[in-house]
Design a protein around this motif. Structure first.
Motif, PDB file in Angstrom:
ATOM      1  N   THR A  86       0.868  -1.189   0.040  1.00  0.00           N
ATOM      2  CA  THR A  86       0.025  -0.025   0.087  1.00  0.00           C
ATOM      3  C   THR A  86       0.738   1.398  -0.039  1.00  0.00           C
ATOM      4  O   THR A  86       0.550   2.077  -0.895  1.00  0.00           O
ATOM      5  CB  THR A  86      -0.866  -0.020   1.430  1.00  0.00           C
ATOM      6  OG1 THR A  86      -1.748  -1.230   1.218  1.00  0.00           O
ATOM      7  CG2 THR A  86      -1.667   1.173   1.368  1.00  0.00           C
ATOM      8  N   VAL A  87       1.927   1.371   0.861  1.00  0.00           N
ATOM      9  CA  VAL A  87       2.774   2.335   0.990  1.00  0.00           C
ATOM     10  C   VAL A  87       3.462   2.689  -0.419  1.00  0.00           C
ATOM     11  O   VAL A  87       3.611   3.725  -0.855  1.00  0.00           O
ATOM     12  CB  VAL A  87       3.802   2.133   2.009  1.00  0.00           C
ATOM     13  CG1 VAL A  87       4.894   3.179   1.859  1.00  0.00           C
ATOM     14  CG2 VAL A  87       3.155   2.237   3.401  1.00  0.00           C
ATOM     15  N   ALA A  88       3.787   1.421  -1.076  1.00  0.00           N
ATOM     16  CA  ALA A  88       4.524   1.649  -2.412  1.00  0.00           C
ATOM     17  C   ALA A  88       3.536   2.247  -3.484  1.00  0.00           C
ATOM     18  O   ALA A  88       4.130   2.924  -4.071  1.00  0.00           O
ATOM     19  CB  ALA A  88       4.867   0.092  -2.827  1.00  0.00           C
ATOM     20  N   LYS A  89       2.300   1.958  -3.429  1.00  0.00           N
ATOM     21  CA  LYS A  89       1.360   2.490  -4.407  1.00  0.00           C
ATOM     22  C   LYS A  89       0.979   3.725  -3.989  1.00  0.00           C
ATOM     23  O   LYS A  89       0.972   4.677  -5.011  1.00  0.00           O
ATOM     24  CB  LYS A  89       0.022   1.681  -4.350  1.00  0.00           C
ATOM     25  CG  LYS A  89       0.207   0.378  -4.941  1.00  0.00           C
ATOM     26  CD  LYS A  89      -1.059  -0.368  -5.069  1.00  0.00           C
ATOM     27  CE  LYS A  89      -0.836  -1.744  -5.763  1.00  0.00           C
ATOM     28  NZ  LYS A  89      -1.964  -2.676  -5.797  1.00  0.00           N
ATOM     29  N   GLU A  90       1.107   4.147  -2.566  1.00  0.00           N
ATOM     30  CA  GLU A  90       0.765   5.721  -2.256  1.00  0.00           C
ATOM     31  C   GLU A  90       1.748   6.734  -2.677  1.00  0.00           C
ATOM     32  O   GLU A  90       1.703   7.979  -3.013  1.00  0.00           O
ATOM     33  CB  GLU A  90       0.417   5.876  -0.880  1.00  0.00           C
ATOM     34  CG  GLU A  90      -1.203   5.284  -0.251  1.00  0.00           C
ATOM     35  CD  GLU A  90      -1.396   5.678   0.943  1.00  0.00           C
ATOM     36  OE1 GLU A  90      -0.883   6.448   1.742  1.00  0.00           O
ATOM     37  OE2 GLU A  90      -2.524   5.135   1.270  1.00  0.00           O
TER      38      GLU A  90
ATOM     39  N   ARG B 149       6.126  10.115  -5.556  1.00  0.00           N
ATOM     40  CA  ARG B 149       7.010  11.021  -5.009  1.00  0.00           C
ATOM     41  C   ARG B 149       8.276  10.324  -4.955  1.00  0.00           C
ATOM     42  O   ARG B 149       9.322  10.660  -4.216  1.00  0.00           O
ATOM     43  CB  ARG B 149       6.601  11.183  -3.659  1.00  0.00           C
ATOM     44  CG  ARG B 149       5.222  11.584  -3.488  1.00  0.00           C
ATOM     45  CD  ARG B 149       4.725  12.970  -4.308  1.00  0.00           C
ATOM     46  NE  ARG B 149       3.529  13.027  -4.804  1.00  0.00           N
ATOM     47  CZ  ARG B 149       2.815  13.874  -4.181  1.00  0.00           C
ATOM     48  NH1 ARG B 149       3.198  14.625  -3.362  1.00  0.00           N
ATOM     49  NH2 ARG B 149       1.375  13.937  -4.607  1.00  0.00           N
ATOM     50  N   ASN B 150       8.638   9.278  -5.910  1.00  0.00           N
ATOM     51  CA  ASN B 150      10.048   8.518  -5.892  1.00  0.00           C
ATOM     52  C   ASN B 150      10.378   7.965  -4.608  1.00  0.00           C
ATOM     53  O   ASN B 150      11.576   8.102  -4.213  1.00  0.00           O
ATOM     54  CB  ASN B 150      10.943   9.897  -6.091  1.00  0.00           C
ATOM     55  CG  ASN B 150      12.185   9.245  -6.677  1.00  0.00           C
ATOM     56  OD1 ASN B 150      12.334   8.005  -7.202  1.00  0.00           O
ATOM     57  ND2 ASN B 150      13.308   9.867  -6.569  1.00  0.00           N
ATOM     58  N   VAL B 151       9.363   7.441  -3.798  1.00  0.00           N
ATOM     59  CA  VAL B 151       9.600   6.814  -2.631  1.00  0.00           C
ATOM     60  C   VAL B 151       9.430   5.181  -2.807  1.00  0.00           C
ATOM     61  O   VAL B 151       8.149   5.150  -3.129  1.00  0.00           O
ATOM     62  CB  VAL B 151       8.928   7.356  -1.360  1.00  0.00           C
ATOM     63  CG1 VAL B 151       9.184   6.506  -0.034  1.00  0.00           C
ATOM     64  CG2 VAL B 151       9.180   8.832  -0.999  1.00  0.00           C
ATOM     65  N   ASN B 152      10.369   4.423  -2.763  1.00  0.00           N
ATOM     66  CA  ASN B 152      10.069   3.107  -2.782  1.00  0.00           C
ATOM     67  C   ASN B 152      10.025   2.430  -1.505  1.00  0.00           C
ATOM     68  O   ASN B 152      10.521   2.774  -0.642  1.00  0.00           O
ATOM     69  CB  ASN B 152      11.161   2.407  -3.618  1.00  0.00           C
ATOM     70  CG  ASN B 152      11.501   2.846  -5.114  1.00  0.00           C
ATOM     71  OD1 ASN B 152      11.063   4.035  -5.345  1.00  0.00           O
ATOM     72  ND2 ASN B 152      12.272   2.284  -5.748  1.00  0.00           N
TER      73      ASN B 152
ATOM     74  N   THR C 119       9.787  -1.842  -6.436  1.00  0.00           N
ATOM     75  CA  THR C 119       8.611  -1.275  -5.273  1.00  0.00           C
ATOM     76  C   THR C 119       7.767  -2.141  -5.111  1.00  0.00           C
ATOM     77  O   THR C 119       7.393  -2.876  -6.118  1.00  0.00           O
ATOM     78  CB  THR C 119       8.448   0.401  -5.355  1.00  0.00           C
ATOM     79  OG1 THR C 119       7.901   0.756  -4.124  1.00  0.00           O
ATOM     80  CG2 THR C 119       7.476   0.491  -6.583  1.00  0.00           C
ATOM     81  N   GLY C 120       7.101  -2.383  -3.946  1.00  0.00           N
ATOM     82  CA  GLY C 120       6.085  -2.949  -3.595  1.00  0.00           C
ATOM     83  C   GLY C 120       6.414  -4.496  -3.506  1.00  0.00           C
ATOM     84  O   GLY C 120       5.401  -5.445  -3.476  1.00  0.00           O
ATOM     85  N   GLN C 121       7.416  -4.910  -3.338  1.00  0.00           N
ATOM     86  CA  GLN C 121       8.015  -6.294  -3.631  1.00  0.00           C
ATOM     87  C   GLN C 121       8.416  -7.014  -2.119  1.00  0.00           C
ATOM     88  O   GLN C 121       8.877  -6.218  -1.186  1.00  0.00           O
ATOM     89  CB  GLN C 121       9.237  -6.696  -4.343  1.00  0.00           C
ATOM     90  CG  GLN C 121       8.787  -5.881  -5.795  1.00  0.00           C
ATOM     91  CD  GLN C 121       7.856  -6.692  -6.485  1.00  0.00           C
ATOM     92  OE1 GLN C 121       7.635  -7.692  -6.578  1.00  0.00           O
ATOM     93  NE2 GLN C 121       6.765  -5.625  -6.826  1.00  0.00           N
TER      94      GLN C 121
END
Ligand code: NDP
Length: 247
Positions: free
Chosen positions: A167-171, A175-178, A234-236
């Motif tokens: 969820t954080v990865a998608k949100e 903003r270039n935050v992985n 990201t999100g992995q």
């Protein structure tokens, strides 16, 4: 130097896997904040990091307390100027079969492992969004992928970390935050040292690569996820388990 002049916050960084992550990052040029409930051991780890020629800050921080976490992040911003990398490593176990598991033990493990991870992500997300860059790495566990008798609280907390990470990865992707999770298998630390020999032997037999992992095995994957080399990931969830869980 893969993390030159980055500032990394490692929760539960005083000892075990967190300490290995802190030292590995420092060797690659990062300044480190060692945040832990145990300030004395955190200070010792911070001294070892300074010995590697990097800036280090030991912070007494209980991740279950949001106000304390926010206060800690403000102190880091004051002293170190920024937070580039957050490693959510603080974690506990309180094992028992569901029938015998107390409500207090359920709450304690969910509070440290899952709520603590949420608290830290929430508190760093504003500065990371502002600076338009960041890396969030959360230490889950293969138990969060496969379950384990006697670890309902721990398994649920680690599965929660994986869903939270996605969820954080998608949100925060725009903003270039992985955000990624690392799921260790059985790693040689104080957490696993207290297990009976017979159980350790059984575990070892279930590991295709035949041995328990080391804290450095986990730290090396975190280093990759913190570095520029993983910019497109990201999100992995990456397992570090000697082949125990194969997707
Ligand atoms: P350790 O118990 O060796 O280290 C955990 C650190 O976190 C300790 O310094 C501990 O402090 C600290 N801590 C505990 N509660 C809090 C809190 N509320 N706020 C801040 N810090 C806290 O554990 P490991 O190094 O073995 O494990 C690290 C992470 O890796 C955990 O998330 C764990 O679940 C995970 N993991 C470990 C595996 C293993 O085989 N060891 C396998 C899979 C995942 P203190 O002890 O003083 O309370």
């Amino acid at each position: 130097m893969r993390l030159k002049d980055k500032v990394a916050l490692v929760t539960g960084g005083a000892r075990g896997i967190g300490r290995a992550i802190a030292l590995t990052f420092a060797k690659e040029g990062a300044d480190i904040v060692v945040a832990d409930v145990n300030l004395e051991i955190a200070q010792k780890t911070a001294l070892d990091i300074e010995g590697l020629g990097r800036r280090a800050m030991a912070l007494a921080m209980d991740v279950t307390n949001y106000e304390a976490v926010e206060e800690g992040i403000n102190k880091i911003l004051d002293k170190m100027g920024k937070v580039d990398i957050l490693v959510n490593n603080a974690g506990i176990t309180k094992d028992n079969l569901i029938l015998r598991m107390s409500l207090a033990d359920w709450d304690a493990v969910i509070n440290v492992n899952l709520k603590g991870t949420f608290n830290c992500i929430k508190a760093v997300s504003r500065p990371m969004i502002k600076q338009r860059s960041g890396r969030i790495i959360s230490i889950a566990s293969i138990i969060g992928l496969m379950g384990n008798p006697g670890q309902a609280n721990y398994a649920a907390s680690k599965a929660g970390i994986i869903a939270l990470t996605k969820t954080v990865a998608k949100e925060l992707a725009s903003r270039n935050v992985n955000a990624n999770a690392v799921a260790p298998g059985f790693i040689q630390t104080e957490m696993t040292a207290k297990l009976p020999e017979e159980i350790k032997k059984k575990m070892q037999e279930a590991i295709p690569l035949g041995t328990l992992g080391t804290p450095e095995d986990v730290a090396n994957v975190c280093l990759f996820l913190a570095s520029e080399e993983s910019r497109y990931i990201t999100g992995q969830v990456i397992t570090v388990d000697g082949g125990m869980v194969m997707a």
